[in-house]
Design an enzyme around this catalytic site. Sequence first.
Site: not given
Lengths: 273, 273
Positions: A1-3, A78, A108
């Site tokens: 998982m990205c942010q 990120i 995301n």
Amino acid sequence: MCQLLGMNCNVPTDICFSFAGFQARGGVTDHHRDGWGIAFFEGRGVRVFLDPQPSANSPVAELVRNYPIRSLNVIAHIRKATQGQVRLDNTHPFQRELWGRYWIFAHNGNLLDYAPALTGRFLPVGSTDSEAAFCHILQCLAQRFPDGPPSAVALHETLRELTIEIGQHGEFNYLLSDGEHLFAHCSSRLAFIVREAPFTVAHLADQDMTVDFSRHTTPNDRVAVIATVPLTDNETWQQMTPGSLVAFRHGAPVPLGDTPTIASQPSRATGSR
Amino acid sequence: MCQLLGMNCNVPTDICFSFAGFQARGGVTDHHRDGWGIAFFEGRGVRVFLDPQPSANSPVAELVRNYPIRSLNVIAHIRKATQGQVRLDNTHPFQRELWGRYWIFAHNGNLLDYAPALTGRFLPVGSTDSEAAFCHILQCLAQRFPDGPPSAVALHETLRELTIEIGQHGEFNYLLSDGEHLFAHCSSRLAFIVREAPFTVAHLADQDMTVDFSRHTTPNDRVAVIATVPLTDNETWQQMTPGSLVAFRHGAPVPLGDTPTIASQPSRATGSR
């Protein structure tokens, strides 16, 4: 998982405070170590800073944290790689031009079995599902509105339709901006806060750092900050409803239409967090 | 008049040394104060650092000078505005995507009465003649090769034809890259040097700074540096012939065709310097 991190304002504002907390999630307070990027719209122009190394120890991130670039629309990301190697060409946010405007996109989530039919007008350079989705969205916008940008309402409605289609392939939280609006889609997890007068003191959740916004603002300023997980621990963030597509302009949500992109299924949405 | 800097290598190389001299021309040793930018290809990806403030005192330029980003193709530009205001959207180099590749373009010169018929596939965001020329070039490439990138020879030949057409409007020195080739067109002023073994010591013309390349290279390394004005004062740079369009690959010019883009008119070219 990205942010994801987004900011939309009514006066050009720097994102240094929010970025300080966000940056820490790229390898210090969280494990998103597979690169990061941030895009700042300034007038019609945009500048994108990308780094395939973790944001927590990126010289480029240090620059961004300390160099107050004032912008009406910012999108940052990120990465925790799900699809595509850790490479510059897979680093979000992605940039294209349509109708003589730059468009910026960050995602995301994870889209499975997703292979949109791309005509060639917009093609991915890297190998992520995210960049393919961005190209797909822009291609459809270009096809539907060949003569130039439509009204904000029509744009929102078309994005909603496309988001439903793409979202059938999986988790699809995203931020998208053409420099005027910032569109935020919550598929499973996204929150926002609108800061306006009277301004107070905010404290970061990821670092022991506070800022007194009343010292840096005028009474007319308004700033919306959108993030996967709230960045401060002493303010009330609004959790977005899964399936909602919100257009921000001048620092606040704009009522362009409230039809959700997915039926309300909180248990399923929670399950995919 | 702006200034151009390009680098093309056979192994990823940083441009810190050359950039130190180039940066000084943006407000210290020369008067190109209207912004600057630099693009680094890394694999298929590209990152572009832009700053509308003078490079000589830009925090972003300080980062670039001290952060060794290794790249096979670099294009940089410092601006002395001729057309278009000093704004981010008018800051070179410009970026677009065609055939699933990023393209980067920077221009030195001035095109008069130049209003290409653009279909909408690529449109300028800013108001420079340079970005319009870039969009024109990419539009023509997309029209002529709709199925994907042609051979390097066909690409070079098409660029040559387009350059003749556009160059009729004025001075048109440019650098263009798709991450594989770096095309350099000399309309009036452009020079290059190919550095290869045995490597020696180079001294910047704009700062009292030397580098011993033999300490930083292997015997197989080869680097071509292209600049409006030679960056070092103890090496022999090759002045490009006005009208020449040179494709660099793996650190050296590639013989793809030697038909000039303009008839040899040295007196006229000199007059426009």
